[in-house]
Design an enzyme around this catalytic site. Structure first.
Site, mmCIF file in Angstrom:
data_model
loop_
_atom_site.group_PDB
_atom_site.id
_atom_site.type_symbol
_atom_site.label_atom_id
_atom_site.label_comp_id
_atom_site.label_asym_id
_atom_site.label_seq_id
_atom_site.Cartn_x
_atom_site.Cartn_y
_atom_site.Cartn_z
ATOM 1 N N GLU A 76 80.873 61.089 37.193
ATOM 2 C CA GLU A 76 81.378 61.288 35.830
ATOM 3 C C GLU A 76 81.209 60.080 34.916
ATOM 4 O O GLU A 76 80.932 60.240 33.725
ATOM 5 C CB GLU A 76 82.862 61.681 35.885
ATOM 6 N N ALA B 249 81.130 70.831 37.260
ATOM 7 C CA ALA B 249 81.349 71.633 36.051
ATOM 8 C C ALA B 249 80.042 72.208 35.526
ATOM 9 O O ALA B 249 78.972 71.620 35.699
ATOM 10 C CB ALA B 249 82.007 70.773 34.982
ATOM 11 N N GLY C 283 82.895 67.738 40.091
ATOM 12 C CA GLY C 283 83.853 68.747 40.534
ATOM 13 C C GLY C 283 83.497 69.375 41.861
ATOM 14 O O GLY C 283 84.378 69.880 42.565
ATOM 15 N N GLU D 61 84.962 67.069 44.267
ATOM 16 C CA GLU D 61 86.417 67.229 44.149
ATOM 17 C C GLU D 61 86.885 68.480 44.878
ATOM 18 O O GLU D 61 87.972 68.495 45.469
ATOM 19 C CB GLU D 61 86.823 67.257 42.671
#
Length: 257
Positions: A131, A63, A108, A111
């Site tokens: 995270e 992010a 992310g 991910e």
């Protein structure tokens, strides 16, 4: 200037995140362009897709935390949902996908790689779901896709510690399918994509669909899914071309029909 570049080479498509100055992080604009790229690729005649980041430092740092710093709590939640929805578009591509992890892949970014079918990685990169070190949890599929890929214990270790792992560690726990020197990563990834793209396009899609759907159900249901998807390949011209090419001892020329 765009933040996602889509290029085609015969039946292979390369999707490149081009925010190199921001470690290819997932801003709203980049997410919009990545979503559009997925839609474009799905309508193309590509048979394999490679996803990577510009430069050699980062595949994707996750992010965009600078963008997020000015958001309200509601905006943060909506942004995380947008990331998840965009990544699902990548995951739902009907053709095989390869993450070419050319640099760091955190949060992310990892991910995104987890949404691909295969992952190849440069030997000097690190990956991690970091995270919990920021007092949050993976919110774009990390807690679900990582355990399915590497097992519950290893996934818990990565997520609970929040510590990145090396390429060799990633290979050891089967997070990636291959590790290569930076100078050979592109060549190895394209070669893998090319080997995939030489096979029957409909067969590739049906094989991917069978694996994805079957892994989420019981064995008997999975076998039924496989049988139904197998039947989709029988009336194709490509199946007859494969048999003919085998008999004639030549490479088949598949058309996806």
């Amino acid at each position: 200037m765009g933040l996602v570049e889509v290029t085609y080479d015969e039946h292979i498509v390369m999707i490149t995140l081009t925010r190199e100055e921001a470690a290819n992080s997932l801003s709203h604009k980049l997410l919009d362009e990545l979503s559009s790229a997925a839609e474009e690729v799905e309508q193309s005649d590509a048979r394999a897709a490679i996803i990577t980041g510009a430069g050699s430092k980062a595949f994707c740092a996750g992010a965009d935390l600078k963008e997020r710093a000015g958001m309200t709590e509601e905006q943060v939640v909506n942004t995380v949902r947008k990331i998840g929805e965009t990544l699902r578009k990548i995951e739902n591509l009907s053709i095989p996908t390869i993450a070419m992890i050319n640099g760091a892949a955190y949060g992310g970014g990892l991910e995104l790689a987890l949404c691909c079918d295969l992952r190849l990685m440069t030997e000097n990169a690190k990956v991690g779901l970091t995270e919990t070190s920021l007092a949050i949890i993976p919110g774009a599929g990390g807690t679900q896709r990582l355990p399915r890929l590497i097992g519950i214990g290893q996934a818990k270790k990565m997520i609970f510690t929040g510590q990145p792992i090396t390429a060799d560690q990633a290979l050891q726990i089967h997070l990636v399918e291959g590790v290569y020197p930076q100078e050979h990563l592109y060549e190895e990834t394209v070669e893998l994509a090319r080997r995939i793209s030489h096979n029957g396009p409909i067969a590739l899609k049906m094989a991917k669909q069978s694996i994805r759907q079957g892994i989420e159900t019981d064995l008997q249901s999975g076998l039924e899914l496989e049988h139904e998807n197998y039947k989709q390949t029988i009336p194709t011209r490509d199946r007859l071309e494969g048999l003919k090419a085998f008999k004639e001892k030549r490479k088949p020329e598949y058309t996806g029909k």
